[in-house]
Design a protein around this motif. Structure first.
Motif, mmCIF file in Angstrom:
data_model
loop_
_atom_site.group_PDB
_atom_site.id
_atom_site.type_symbol
_atom_site.label_atom_id
_atom_site.label_comp_id
_atom_site.label_asym_id
_atom_site.label_seq_id
_atom_site.Cartn_x
_atom_site.Cartn_y
_atom_site.Cartn_z
ATOM 1 N N UNK A 36 -104.455 7.666 8.098
ATOM 2 C CA UNK A 36 -106.180 7.640 8.552
ATOM 3 C C UNK A 36 -106.429 9.010 9.577
ATOM 4 N N UNK A 37 -105.354 9.135 10.425
ATOM 5 C CA UNK A 37 -105.537 10.293 11.244
ATOM 6 C C UNK A 37 -105.450 11.604 10.436
ATOM 7 N N UNK B 170 -113.845 5.124 13.508
ATOM 8 C CA UNK B 170 -113.537 5.570 12.105
ATOM 9 C C UNK B 170 -112.975 4.460 11.312
ATOM 10 N N UNK B 171 -113.420 4.083 10.394
ATOM 11 C CA UNK B 171 -112.865 2.879 9.450
ATOM 12 C C UNK B 171 -112.329 3.371 8.342
ATOM 13 N N UNK B 172 -111.175 3.141 8.254
ATOM 14 C CA UNK B 172 -110.365 3.468 6.993
ATOM 15 C C UNK B 172 -110.117 2.127 6.025
ATOM 16 N N UNK B 173 -110.524 2.317 4.867
ATOM 17 C CA UNK B 173 -110.348 1.304 3.991
ATOM 18 C C UNK B 173 -109.778 1.578 2.796
ATOM 19 N N UNK B 174 -108.854 0.649 2.202
ATOM 20 C CA UNK B 174 -108.081 0.831 0.943
ATOM 21 C C UNK B 174 -107.314 2.280 0.794
ATOM 22 N N UNK B 175 -106.708 2.574 2.091
ATOM 23 C CA UNK B 175 -105.891 4.108 1.956
ATOM 24 C C UNK B 175 -104.814 4.201 0.773
ATOM 25 N N UNK C 84 -110.565 3.929 -1.945
ATOM 26 C CA UNK C 84 -110.455 4.722 -0.583
ATOM 27 C C UNK C 84 -111.854 5.329 0.092
ATOM 28 N N UNK C 85 -111.848 4.740 1.506
ATOM 29 C CA UNK C 85 -113.099 5.179 2.063
ATOM 30 C C UNK C 85 -112.458 5.439 3.706
ATOM 31 N N UNK C 86 -113.162 6.645 4.002
ATOM 32 C CA UNK C 86 -113.056 6.801 5.512
ATOM 33 C C UNK C 86 -114.439 6.949 5.959
ATOM 34 N N UNK C 87 -114.929 6.332 7.007
ATOM 35 C CA UNK C 87 -116.304 6.344 7.500
ATOM 36 C C UNK C 87 -116.320 6.481 8.823
ATOM 37 N N UNK D 139 -106.928 0.290 8.678
ATOM 38 C CA UNK D 139 -106.897 0.564 10.185
ATOM 39 C C UNK D 139 -108.483 1.145 10.511
ATOM 40 N N UNK D 140 -108.655 0.814 11.858
ATOM 41 C CA UNK D 140 -109.883 1.450 12.649
ATOM 42 C C UNK D 140 -109.474 2.244 13.630
ATOM 43 N N UNK D 141 -110.109 3.467 13.676
ATOM 44 C CA UNK D 141 -109.596 4.273 14.851
ATOM 45 C C UNK D 141 -110.897 4.295 15.735
ATOM 46 N N UNK D 142 -110.612 4.309 16.903
ATOM 47 C CA UNK D 142 -111.677 4.354 18.175
ATOM 48 C C UNK D 142 -111.622 5.498 18.988
ATOM 49 N N UNK D 143 -112.539 6.202 19.027
ATOM 50 C CA UNK D 143 -112.499 7.776 19.731
ATOM 51 C C UNK D 143 -113.347 7.692 20.711
ATOM 52 N N UNK D 144 -113.149 8.322 21.934
ATOM 53 C CA UNK D 144 -114.021 8.717 22.856
ATOM 54 C C UNK D 144 -114.193 10.211 22.915
#
Length: 411
Positions: free
Chosen positions: A103-104, A161-166, A172-175, A193-198
Motif C-alpha cells: 500500500x505504501x 488511503x484505502x487499498x483494496x484487492x492489492x 485492485x484499487x487505491x483511493x 489495509x487503510x493508511x491514515x495520514x496527517x
C-alpha cells in the motif's frame, strides 16, 4: 514440515511448493489460483480452530502440509498461530510482500516511520487512538472495523488511503478519501489495509528504529518549554508524578480537563497517547494549540467549561488529568470518574477541595491515594551562592478503577 507461503499481493506461488503436498490450506481466492497436486485435500480457511485441527491430523501422520496466506504471513499473520500450536521448528516460511508495504509503495511513500495496528478481530478503539496520535498509521482491517467505521470515529484532520484487492490486476484499487467520505461508503470485503495520514505533521526524515513511535528523550519538561500565563502551569515536579500515575501509552485516550497551558496534554501526546484538552478560556485554547504545534504533537482542543463540556466527548478515556475546576471541582471529578476506564489524577492547590475530590473518586468505585508535593528548587544568589526557593505545595490525588467498578464503563 508445514510450508507457509505468502501470496495475494501479486506474487505467484513457487512451482515446487505444492509438489507432494497432502493438504493445502488457504483462503478461497488463494486456493482457486493454484493447481493442487492429485489427491491433495483442500481446506478453505474460515474459523482458524478447525483448520488447525485438520493440520494437526496431517502433521501427526507425518504428511506434508502447505498453507497459503496473504502477503507476509509472519506479519500479523498465521505464522504466530502455527508456531504456537506446532512449534517454529516445523515451519518453513516463504514470505511475500505485506499489504502494508504494498500500500505504501502504491502511493510512493516510505513506511519505516509508520505505526502498524491491527483492527482485525480486535477492538477498533486502539486503532482509532493510534490514528489520532500518530501522523502515519497503517490499519489492518476486518469485519466491523473497516474504512467506514474508522472514518466515522476519526472525524476531520486526516487523509485515509484505502487499498483494496492489492495484487489483483483487475480489482485492485487505491483511493484517497476524507474520513467523512470513508464513513459514507460501503467498502465491501476486499479492503486490504487503510493508511491514515496527517499530512500537515510529517515524521522526521531520519529513522534509526523502524515502526516504533519515537519516544521523547526527556519528559516532565521545564515550565519554560511551554507558553503559559502568569505561571499558571503544572510544575514539572507535579507533572512527573501525574504522568507516572496516568500511564499514557500508544493506543490510549487521555483527557486533560482544565488544561490551562496544556503541558500535561502535550506530555501525554509525546508519550504516544491520543489526547483531548478541555479549556474554558479562549486564550488558553490558542495557547494549548501553539504548545502542541511547538512540540510536534496533535492535541484535540475543546473550548468549554467542565463538567458540561465533557458530555460532548463521545469516547470514554483511559485516563483523565484534572488540573482545573474551581468551585465545580467535585462535579468535574465525578463526571470524569464515571467515564474513565483506568485512572483519574487530580491536582489541587486548595486544601479545602481535597476531601470533596477524594469522596468523588471513592464514590465512583476507585481506590484512592494521594500525596502533598512540596519542593524547593536551587536558586542563585549574588556572590555565586545558592539558596532553596520553595514552590507552592500541591495536592495530587489519584484514583484507580477496580475490576468491580468497571462494569458500567464501555470496554
Amino acid at each position: 514440515m508445514i510450508t507457509v507461503v505468502g501470496t495475494g499481493t501479486g506474487a505467484p506461488v513457487p512451482g515446487d511448493v505444492l509438489a507432494g503436498a497432502a493438504l493445502v490450506v488457504g483462503g478461497r481466492r488463494h486456493l482457486d489460483a493454484v493447481r493442487l497436486p492429485e489427491g491433495a485435500e483442500r481446506v478453505v480457511l474460515g474459523p482458524l480452530a478447525p483448520a488447525l485441527e485438520t493440520i494437526g491430523e496431517y502433521v501427526g501422520k507425518g504428511l506434508p502440509v502447505v498453507v497459503l496466506a496473504s502477503g507476509d504471513p509472519g506479519f500479523f499473520g498465521i505464522v504466530r498461530a502455527l508456531a504456537e500450536r506446532f512449534g517454529a521448528g516445523r515451519l518453513e516460511v516463504r514470505p511475500g510482500v505485506s499489504s502494508v508495504a504494498t500500500a505504501f509503495a502504491r502511493i510512493g511513500l516510505p513506511w519505516d516511520d509508520a505505526v502498524v495496528v491491527s483492527a482485525h478481530g480486535r477492538d477498533l478503539r486502539t486503532a482509532v487512538n493510534v490514528c489520532r496520535a500518530q501522523p502515519k498509521v497503517a490499519v489492518l482491517t476486518g469485519p466491523g472495523a473497516g474504512p467506514a467505521e474508522l472514518g466515522a470515529a476519526l472525524g476531520d484532520g486526516r487523509v485515509l488511503v484505502v487499498a483494496s484487492a492489492l495484487g489483483d490486476p483487475e480489482r485492485e484499487r487505491v483511493e484517497r478519501v476524507t474520513p467523512a467520505e470513508a464513513a459514507a461508503r460501503d467498502w465491501g470485503a476486499a479492503v486490504s489495509v487503510v493508511l491514515c495520514l496527517d499530512e500537515a505533521r510529517a515524521p522526521g526524515a531520519v529513522r534509526t528504529v523502524a515502526a516504533v513511535p519515537e519516544q521523547p528523550v526527556r519528559w516532565a519538561l521545564d515550565e519554560s518549554a511551554y507558553a503559559h500565563r502568569d505561571s499558571m502551569i503544572t510544575k514539572f515536579e507535579v507533572r512527573a508524578l501525574a504522568l507516572a500515575r496516568l500511564g499514557p501509552r500508544l493506543g490510549d485516550l487521555v483527557w486533560d480537563v482544565g488544561a490551562g497551558s496544556g503541558s500535561v496534554a502535550v506530555e501525554c501526546a509525546r508519550l504516544g497517547a491520543a489526547v483531548v484538552a478541555v479549556e474554558k478560556s479562549p486564550d488558553g485554547v490558542e495557547r494549548i494549540r501553539a504548545n502542541a504545534a511547538a512540540h510536534g504533537v496533535y492535541v484535540r482542543v475543546v473550548h468549554g467549561a467542565a463538567p458540561d463540556a465533557l458530555s460532548g466527548l463521545d469516547d470514554d478515556p483511559d485516563a483523565v488529568f484534572v488540573g482545573g475546576g474551581g468551585r465545580e471541582l467535585s462535579a468535574v471529578v465525578d463526571a470524569c470518574a464515571r467515564r474513565a476506564r483506568r485512572t483519574v489524577v487530580v491536582a489541587m492547590a486548595a486544601l479545602d477541595r481535597v476531601p470533596a475530590a477524594r469522596e468523588a473518586l471513592t464514590r465512583a468505585g476507585f481506590t484512592c491515594d494521594g500525596v502533598l508535593l512540596q519542593s524547593s528548587r536551587l536558586a542563585p544568589l549574588p556572590g555565586q551562592v545558592t539558596r532553596l526557593a520553595a514552590t507552592n505545595p500541591v495536592f495530587l490525588l489519584w484514583g484507580v478503577r477496580t475490576p468491580e467498578s468497571s462494569e458500567g464503563v464501555a470496554q
